[in-house]
Motif scaffolding. Structure first.
Motif, PDB file in Angstrom:
ATOM      1  N   GLN A  33      -2.322   3.390  -4.934  1.00 17.68           N
ATOM      2  CA  GLN A  33      -2.935   2.896  -3.591  1.00 17.68           C
ATOM      3  C   GLN A  33      -2.640   4.181  -2.635  1.00 17.68           C
ATOM      4  O   GLN A  33      -3.920   4.721  -1.975  1.00 17.68           O
ATOM      5  CB  GLN A  33      -2.215   1.472  -2.520  1.00 17.68           C
ATOM      6  CG  GLN A  33      -2.549   0.172  -3.665  1.00 17.68           C
ATOM      7  CD  GLN A  33      -2.341  -0.924  -2.805  1.00 17.68           C
ATOM      8  OE1 GLN A  33      -2.656  -1.217  -2.037  1.00 17.68           O
ATOM      9  NE2 GLN A  33      -1.493  -1.654  -3.885  1.00 17.68           N
ATOM     10  N   ARG A  61      -4.915   6.861  -2.240  1.00 17.14           N
ATOM     11  CA  ARG A  61      -5.934   6.453  -1.688  1.00 17.14           C
ATOM     12  C   ARG A  61      -6.456   7.198  -0.385  1.00 17.14           C
ATOM     13  O   ARG A  61      -7.455   7.185   0.676  1.00 17.14           O
ATOM     14  CB  ARG A  61      -7.033   5.475  -2.055  1.00 17.14           C
ATOM     15  CG  ARG A  61      -7.227   5.189  -3.458  1.00 17.14           C
ATOM     16  CD  ARG A  61      -7.360   3.657  -3.617  1.00 17.14           C
ATOM     17  NE  ARG A  61      -8.574   3.512  -3.059  1.00 17.14           N
ATOM     18  CZ  ARG A  61      -8.729   1.878  -2.831  1.00 17.14           C
ATOM     19  NH1 ARG A  61      -8.666   1.544  -3.101  1.00 17.14           N
ATOM     20  NH2 ARG A  61      -9.699   1.718  -2.119  1.00 17.14           N
ATOM     21  N   PHE A  62      -5.304   7.140   0.563  1.00 11.08           N
ATOM     22  CA  PHE A  62      -4.081   7.236   1.676  1.00 11.08           C
ATOM     23  C   PHE A  62      -3.248   8.890   2.226  1.00 11.08           C
ATOM     24  O   PHE A  62      -3.704   8.643   3.145  1.00 11.08           O
ATOM     25  CB  PHE A  62      -5.093   6.603   2.577  1.00 11.08           C
ATOM     26  CG  PHE A  62      -2.835   5.672   2.474  1.00 11.08           C
ATOM     27  CD1 PHE A  62      -1.892   5.943   2.951  1.00 11.08           C
ATOM     28  CD2 PHE A  62      -2.973   4.478   1.156  1.00 11.08           C
ATOM     29  CE1 PHE A  62      -1.163   5.446   3.630  1.00 11.08           C
ATOM     30  CE2 PHE A  62      -1.900   4.667   1.382  1.00 11.08           C
ATOM     31  CZ  PHE A  62      -0.585   4.255   2.376  1.00 11.08           C
ATOM     32  N   ARG A 104      -9.389   1.307   4.169  1.00 15.77           N
ATOM     33  CA  ARG A 104     -10.541   1.006   3.033  1.00 15.77           C
ATOM     34  C   ARG A 104      -9.388   0.134   1.878  1.00 15.77           C
ATOM     35  O   ARG A 104     -10.041  -0.413   1.459  1.00 15.77           O
ATOM     36  CB  ARG A 104     -11.401   2.116   3.092  1.00 15.77           C
ATOM     37  CG  ARG A 104     -11.688   2.556   3.906  1.00 15.77           C
ATOM     38  CD  ARG A 104     -13.184   3.280   4.178  1.00 15.77           C
ATOM     39  NE  ARG A 104     -12.244   4.563   3.455  1.00 15.77           N
ATOM     40  CZ  ARG A 104     -12.849   5.774   2.592  1.00 15.77           C
ATOM     41  NH1 ARG A 104     -13.594   5.613   1.934  1.00 15.77           N
ATOM     42  NH2 ARG A 104     -11.972   6.850   2.800  1.00 15.77           N
ATOM     43  N   VAL A 105      -8.313   0.762   1.970  1.00 16.08           N
ATOM     44  CA  VAL A 105      -7.157   0.453   0.856  1.00 16.08           C
ATOM     45  C   VAL A 105      -6.987  -0.592   1.398  1.00 16.08           C
ATOM     46  O   VAL A 105      -6.764  -1.370  -0.172  1.00 16.08           O
ATOM     47  CB  VAL A 105      -5.809   1.644   0.977  1.00 16.08           C
ATOM     48  CG1 VAL A 105      -5.195   1.444  -0.437  1.00 16.08           C
ATOM     49  CG2 VAL A 105      -6.670   2.961   0.791  1.00 16.08           C
ATOM     50  N   VAL A 145     -10.694  -0.407  -8.603  1.00 16.66           N
ATOM     51  CA  VAL A 145     -10.126  -1.473  -8.305  1.00 16.66           C
ATOM     52  C   VAL A 145     -10.446  -2.167  -8.917  1.00 16.66           C
ATOM     53  O   VAL A 145     -11.477  -3.007  -8.795  1.00 16.66           O
ATOM     54  CB  VAL A 145      -9.702  -1.615  -6.425  1.00 16.66           C
ATOM     55  CG1 VAL A 145      -9.527  -3.103  -5.879  1.00 16.66           C
ATOM     56  CG2 VAL A 145      -9.606  -0.136  -5.990  1.00 16.66           C
ATOM     57  N   ALA A 165       1.027  -1.196   0.025  1.00 16.38           N
ATOM     58  CA  ALA A 165      -0.309   0.679   0.051  1.00 16.38           C
ATOM     59  C   ALA A 165       0.575   1.592   0.430  1.00 16.38           C
ATOM     60  O   ALA A 165       0.534   2.523  -0.449  1.00 16.38           O
ATOM     61  CB  ALA A 165      -1.267   0.378   0.795  1.00 16.38           C
ATOM     62  N   ASP A 196     -12.557   6.448  -7.104  1.00 12.69           N
ATOM     63  CA  ASP A 196     -11.317   4.462  -7.012  1.00 12.69           C
ATOM     64  C   ASP A 196     -11.409   3.738  -8.164  1.00 12.69           C
ATOM     65  O   ASP A 196     -12.623   3.319  -7.192  1.00 12.69           O
ATOM     66  CB  ASP A 196     -10.390   4.650  -5.362  1.00 12.69           C
ATOM     67  CG  ASP A 196     -10.199   5.720  -5.312  1.00 12.69           C
ATOM     68  OD1 ASP A 196      -8.894   6.311  -5.826  1.00 12.69           O
ATOM     69  OD2 ASP A 196     -10.391   6.632  -4.257  1.00 12.69           O
ATOM     70  N   GLN A 231      -7.523   6.048   7.027  1.00 11.29           N
ATOM     71  CA  GLN A 231      -8.663   5.628   5.656  1.00 11.29           C
ATOM     72  C   GLN A 231      -7.441   4.626   5.474  1.00 11.29           C
ATOM     73  O   GLN A 231      -8.235   4.228   4.389  1.00 11.29           O
ATOM     74  CB  GLN A 231      -7.719   6.913   4.613  1.00 11.29           C
ATOM     75  CG  GLN A 231      -8.506   8.211   5.710  1.00 11.29           C
ATOM     76  CD  GLN A 231      -8.403   9.725   4.532  1.00 11.29           C
ATOM     77  OE1 GLN A 231      -9.527   9.933   3.559  1.00 11.29           O
ATOM     78  NE2 GLN A 231      -6.940   9.730   4.301  1.00 11.29           N
ATOM     79  N   LEU A 232      -6.601   4.133   5.580  1.00  9.19           N
ATOM     80  CA  LEU A 232      -6.264   3.629   5.339  1.00  9.19           C
ATOM     81  C   LEU A 232      -6.201   1.679   4.921  1.00  9.19           C
ATOM     82  O   LEU A 232      -6.434   0.593   4.419  1.00  9.19           O
ATOM     83  CB  LEU A 232      -4.391   2.429   6.046  1.00  9.19           C
ATOM     84  CG  LEU A 232      -3.260   1.579   5.225  1.00  9.19           C
ATOM     85  CD1 LEU A 232      -2.912   2.283   3.953  1.00  9.19           C
ATOM     86  CD2 LEU A 232      -2.063   1.551   5.377  1.00  9.19           C
TER      87      LEU A 232
END
Length: 327
Positions: free
Chosen positions: A37, A40-41, A157-158, A282, A31, A280, A154-155
């Motif tokens: 990735q 996203r955070f 959710r990633v 994925v 991540a 985002d 927020q990580l």
């Protein structure tokens, strides 16, 4: 909350953050070493990062911008020192000018990220070292500790599998604090289709209707920073209700990724909220995140009490049925 501790040591000139996650250390490492990735955070809510360079090897550099909801841009560059997969990543974290060069007028710091397995998964410890007390005090005063904690928050959710935690779950609503609410919704469709559905008026009119029995009578959007938008709805047939609408201004527009806009009900006396919509992708699915900033906790509660989440989900189900299923 994955962040277990944040501590600043003025004597050692360091700030240390520790966060734990229920995934293998290799997944956590991934991540932090994949720019898509990271985007996203890496940045607190409302200030997502966009990496335009990413050469993650000793002597390499990574360059990113964080754009706030008002369009304000904060530029940074990493000068990479160490890359020991999957245990250590170290870099000088520096402010940058518009052309990507190091800004000598801004404070500097060096960050070391150490990764290790735990019984429950893995842990990352980020230790930031400052060259002097002035740099530490300046960056802490700028909200560095809080920013790191919010970004790492927020990580989860990633790291989670999008199909397992979001697809089929409908709109997920999270009250972040007194004035921020985050809505998420996953779609089994690529990002470019979800973007088109949100930005092309002829498509928006087909799904953004809330419960059955309403029609969209106005859908105007000057999709550029500083451009205005207006939307309006009216009941159809025997449906009860009064026509209403929303209007506002776009402050950030990044095609297929992000739209930030102010929004107020037409003719209403209260101040506007700010909507920060990001998409985002994925593995062919798209996660929509809407971070709404309200002027006050009272206004937040009034709007949530209108059944906003249910209305959003009804519209998104129509979006899947009317547009994505036939694409």
């Amino acid at each position: 909350m994955p962040v277990t501790s944040v501590h600043t040591d003025p004597e050692a000139l360091t700030t240390t953050l520790v966060a734990d996650f229920p995934v293998p250390v290799e997944r956590l490492w991934g991540a932090f070493t994949d720019p898509r990735q990271l985007e996203r955070f890496w940045g607190p809510p409302g200030f997502p990062a966009t990496f335009s360079e990413f050469d993650l090897r000793p002597g390499g550099r990574a360059r990113y911008d964080m754009t706030g909801p008002e369009g304000d841009v904060y530029r940074s560059v990493w000068l990479v020192i160490t890359v020991d997969e999957p245990t250590r990543l170290a870099f000088d974290d520096l402010f940058a000018t518009e052309d990507g060069e190091v800004d000598p007028a801004q404070p500097t710091s060096t960050s070391v990220l150490d990764f290790e397995p735990t019984e429950a998964g893995s842990r990352v410890r980020i230790t930031t070292t400052f060259p002097d007390a002035d740099a530490l005090e300046t960056l802490v005063a700028m909200g560095m500790e809080q920013g790191y904690a919010q970004a790492f928050g927020q990580l989860d959710r990633v790291l989670a599998d999008l199909r397992e935690y979001a697809l089929g779950k409908g709109v997920l609503t999270e009250v972040v604090d007194d004035t921020h609410v985050r809505f998420t919704r996953a779609f089994a469709a690529p990002r470019h289709l979800v973007w088109r559905a949100h930005t092309e008026p002829e498509l928006v009119r087909r799904w953004l209707l809330g419960p059955d029995g309403w029609e969209m009578t106005v859908c105007d959007n000057d999709l550029r920073p500083g451009g205005r938008f207006r939307q309006a709805w009216a009941p159809v047939g025997d449906t009860e209700g009064e026509p209403f609408g929303f209007e506002g201004e776009n402050t950030v527009v990044r095609p297929e990724r992000r739209i930030v806009s102010t929004e107020a009900m037409t003719g209403a006396p209260y101040p506007p909220n700010t909507n920060d919509l990001t998409l985002d992708e994925v593995d062919g699915s798209t996660l929509l995140t809407l971070l709404v900033t309200y002027p006050s906790v009272e206004q937040r509660d009034v709007i949530l009490a209108t059944g906003m989440t249910d209305g959003m989900e009804a519209s998104y189900q129509r979006l899947e049925r009317e547009l994505l299923a036939t694409a």
